[in-house]
Motif scaffolding. Structure first.
Motif, PDB file in Angstrom:
ATOM      1  N   ASP A  82      -7.002 -10.182  -6.831  1.00 42.40           N
ATOM      2  CA  ASP A  82      -7.075 -10.810  -5.500  1.00 42.40           C
ATOM      3  C   ASP A  82      -6.593  -9.798  -4.461  1.00 42.40           C
ATOM      4  N   SER A  83      -7.450  -9.455  -3.518  1.00 43.62           N
ATOM      5  CA  SER A  83      -7.086  -8.427  -2.536  1.00 43.62           C
ATOM      6  C   SER A  83      -5.981  -8.890  -1.589  1.00 43.62           C
ATOM      7  N   TYR A  84      -5.717 -10.193  -1.510  1.00 39.83           N
ATOM      8  CA  TYR A  84      -4.609 -10.687  -0.694  1.00 39.83           C
ATOM      9  C   TYR A  84      -3.256 -10.580  -1.423  1.00 39.83           C
ATOM     10  N   ASP A  85      -3.303 -10.392  -2.740  1.00 44.12           N
ATOM     11  CA  ASP A  85      -2.042 -10.293  -3.484  1.00 44.12           C
ATOM     12  C   ASP A  85      -1.247  -9.093  -2.957  1.00 44.12           C
ATOM     13  N   PRO A  86       0.009  -9.277  -2.563  1.00 43.26           N
ATOM     14  CA  PRO A  86       0.760  -8.189  -1.911  1.00 43.26           C
ATOM     15  C   PRO A  86       0.873  -6.924  -2.760  1.00 43.26           C
ATOM     16  N   VAL A  87       1.239  -7.088  -4.010  1.00 41.23           N
ATOM     17  CA  VAL A  87       1.423  -5.909  -4.869  1.00 41.23           C
ATOM     18  C   VAL A  87       0.090  -5.232  -5.138  1.00 41.23           C
ATOM     19  N   ALA A  88      -0.949  -6.011  -5.444  1.00 41.21           N
ATOM     20  CA  ALA A  88      -2.264  -5.435  -5.708  1.00 41.21           C
ATOM     21  C   ALA A  88      -2.807  -4.733  -4.469  1.00 41.21           C
ATOM     22  N   ASN A  89      -2.597  -5.326  -3.299  1.00 36.59           N
ATOM     23  CA  ASN A  89      -3.090  -4.749  -2.052  1.00 36.59           C
ATOM     24  C   ASN A  89      -2.405  -3.420  -1.753  1.00 36.59           C
ATOM     25  N   ILE A  90      -1.066  -3.402  -1.865  1.00 33.54           N
ATOM     26  CA  ILE A  90      -0.320  -2.163  -1.599  1.00 33.54           C
ATOM     27  C   ILE A  90      -0.721  -1.069  -2.581  1.00 33.54           C
ATOM     28  N   THR A  91      -0.809  -1.419  -3.858  1.00 36.53           N
ATOM     29  CA  THR A  91      -1.079  -0.403  -4.892  1.00 36.53           C
ATOM     30  C   THR A  91      -2.476   0.172  -4.752  1.00 36.53           C
ATOM     31  N   ALA A  92      -3.465  -0.678  -4.488  1.00 37.84           N
ATOM     32  CA  ALA A  92      -4.835  -0.183  -4.302  1.00 37.84           C
ATOM     33  C   ALA A  92      -4.930   0.710  -3.067  1.00 37.84           C
ATOM     34  N   ALA A  93      -4.277   0.288  -1.975  1.00 40.88           N
ATOM     35  CA  ALA A  93      -4.298   1.080  -0.743  1.00 40.88           C
ATOM     36  C   ALA A  93      -3.643   2.442  -0.957  1.00 40.88           C
ATOM     37  N   CYS A  94      -2.522   2.485  -1.692  1.00 42.44           N
ATOM     38  CA  CYS A  94      -1.840   3.758  -1.960  1.00 42.44           C
ATOM     39  C   CYS A  94      -2.675   4.648  -2.876  1.00 42.44           C
ATOM     40  N   ASN A  95      -3.404   4.036  -3.809  1.00 39.02           N
ATOM     41  CA  ASN A  95      -4.286   4.795  -4.694  1.00 39.02           C
ATOM     42  C   ASN A  95      -5.415   5.434  -3.887  1.00 39.02           C
ATOM     43  N   TYR A  96      -5.976   4.672  -2.938  1.00 39.25           N
ATOM     44  CA  TYR A  96      -7.012   5.198  -2.046  1.00 39.25           C
ATOM     45  C   TYR A  96      -6.453   6.319  -1.161  1.00 39.25           C
ATOM     46  N   ALA A  97      -5.275   6.095  -0.581  1.00 38.90           N
ATOM     47  CA  ALA A  97      -4.669   7.092   0.302  1.00 38.90           C
ATOM     48  C   ALA A  97      -4.363   8.377  -0.453  1.00 38.90           C
ATOM     49  N   ALA A  98      -3.941   8.251  -1.730  1.00 40.92           N
ATOM     50  CA  ALA A  98      -3.647   9.447  -2.532  1.00 40.92           C
ATOM     51  C   ALA A  98      -4.916  10.262  -2.760  1.00 40.92           C
ATOM     52  N   ALA A  99      -6.037   9.565  -3.009  1.00 43.46           N
ATOM     53  CA  ALA A  99      -7.301  10.261  -3.254  1.00 43.46           C
ATOM     54  C   ALA A  99      -7.829  10.941  -1.996  1.00 43.46           C
ATOM     55  N   ARG A 100      -7.606  10.318  -0.844  1.00 39.81           N
ATOM     56  CA  ARG A 100      -8.176  10.868   0.391  1.00 39.81           C
ATOM     57  C   ARG A 100      -7.213  11.741   1.187  1.00 39.81           C
ATOM     58  N   TYR A 101      -5.933  11.380   1.199  1.00 36.69           N
ATOM     59  CA  TYR A 101      -4.959  12.094   2.040  1.00 36.69           C
ATOM     60  C   TYR A 101      -3.830  12.771   1.237  1.00 36.69           C
ATOM     61  N   GLY A 102      -3.805  12.568  -0.054  1.00 33.85           N
ATOM     62  CA  GLY A 102      -2.746  13.160  -0.873  1.00 33.85           C
ATOM     63  C   GLY A 102      -1.612  12.198  -1.151  1.00 33.85           C
ATOM     64  N   SER A 103      -1.362  11.266  -0.217  1.00 30.04           N
ATOM     65  CA  SER A 103      -0.297  10.268  -0.376  1.00 30.04           C
ATOM     66  C   SER A 103      -0.318   9.326   0.816  1.00 30.04           C
ATOM     67  N   ILE A 104       0.148   8.108   0.600  1.00 26.71           N
ATOM     68  CA  ILE A 104       0.300   7.160   1.705  1.00 26.71           C
ATOM     69  C   ILE A 104       1.299   7.690   2.732  1.00 26.71           C
ATOM     70  N   ASP A 105       2.183   8.580   2.299  1.00 25.38           N
ATOM     71  CA  ASP A 105       3.163   9.180   3.205  1.00 25.38           C
ATOM     72  C   ASP A 105       2.496  10.037   4.280  1.00 25.38           C
ATOM     73  N   ASN A 106       1.254  10.499   4.000  1.00 24.97           N
ATOM     74  CA  ASN A 106       0.553  11.357   4.959  1.00 24.97           C
ATOM     75  C   ASN A 106      -0.281  10.561   5.950  1.00 24.97           C
ATOM     76  N   VAL A 107      -0.280   9.228   5.841  1.00 29.70           N
ATOM     77  CA  VAL A 107      -1.071   8.381   6.722  1.00 29.70           C
ATOM     78  C   VAL A 107      -0.191   7.921   7.892  1.00 29.70           C
ATOM     79  N   HIS A 108      -0.648   8.189   9.100  1.00 29.75           N
ATOM     80  CA  HIS A 108       0.106   7.814  10.291  1.00 29.75           C
ATOM     81  C   HIS A 108      -0.749   7.076  11.326  1.00 29.75           C
TER      82      HIS A 108
END
Length: 255
Positions: free
Chosen positions: A226-252
């Motif tokens: 479920d994309s609304y699930d908080p943990v699933a949503n955060i983890t998927a978004a961080c996985n995407y950010a890692a693939a595109r930006y290297g880490s969610i830490d690099n997203v501003h």
């Protein structure tokens, strides 16, 4: 005057016999010893003591024993995020390099030596390779009590970080929290119904505003579908950010 007569010098025998008396208890035994006076007399051979011969023979026949070299003890290494087999082989000076580590731990690693997850136990070095069953047992961490998380933003982020660590996905608490507050203000049911994604029928959803195609592509096994699930949503978004930006830490900003 009387003539002086010539006196003949008596001849010496070539062999002079002498008598030696050897003690034999109370009796005396007369033994003739022959003294050689000729120039070609042969020296008397001296017999070697049998005991000396035996010792020499034994020394030649028995080589010196060299203490056996003690086998090198194996080391169990726990993989951390960012590790590669090459990096591990270099840091542990492994003879044979990463190929040797992979050969020794193939049952635990699997068919792809480039994929090693954090927490995986690797046997490095040692006199003998571990059997397949031993390698599998070493790869399974000891059972630990299940961790509980608060049902709020702090708990969701912490649970997501633990899931991410198991899958080698980079990211920090601060990086996630900063982006969540910008995207949804911490509301797990947030949805964008006005931008171009919404117009295309795929609105951004959840804490980190992920559209459904991105959520499905970067969904992490073990989390809710479920994309609304908080943990699933955060983890998927961080996985995407890692693939595109290297880490969610690099997203501003918008990503």
């Amino acid at each position: 005057m009387r003539a002086k007569g010539r006196h003949r010098r008596p001849k010496n025998n070539a062999i002079t016999r002498r008598i030696a008396v050897a003690g034999t208890g109370g009796a005396a035994l007369a033994m003739p010893l022959i003294g050689a006076t000729s120039a070609d007399a042969q020296p008397v051979a001296t017999a070697q003591a049998p005991q000396v011969k035996a010792v020499v023979a034994a020394a030649v026949a028995t080589p010196a024993k060299v203490p056996a070299k003690a086998p090198t003890a194996a080391v169990v290494y726990s993989v951390v995020s960012g590790d590669t087999l090459s990096k591990i082989a270099e840091s542990h000076s492994v003879s044979g390099g990463w190929q040797q580590i992979y050969a020794d731990n193939k049952a635990a690693i699997g068919s792809d030596p480039s994929v090693i997850r954090p927490g995986l136990k690797l046997t490095i070095g040692g006199a003998a390779k571990a059997s397949a069953s031993e390698a599998v047992r070493a790869a399974v961490p000891a059972a630990t009590p299940a961790r509980t998380y608060a049902n709020n933003l702090d708990g969701w982020i912490r649970e997501s970080l633990d899931v991410m660590a198991k899958h080698g996905i980079p990211g920090t608490y601060n990086g996630i929290h900063r982006n969540v507050m910008r995207e949804s203000s911490g509301n797990p049911r947030a949805i964008n119904l006005w931008d171009s994604n919404a117009a295309a029928g795929i609105p951004s959803k959840g804490l980190l505003q992920v559209i459904d195609p991105t959520f499905r592509a970067y969904h992490v096994p073990g989390t809710s579908s479920d994309s609304y699930d908080p943990v699933a949503n955060i983890t998927a978004a961080c996985n995407y950010a890692a693939a595109r930006y290297g880490s969610i830490d690099n997203v501003h900003g918008a990503y």
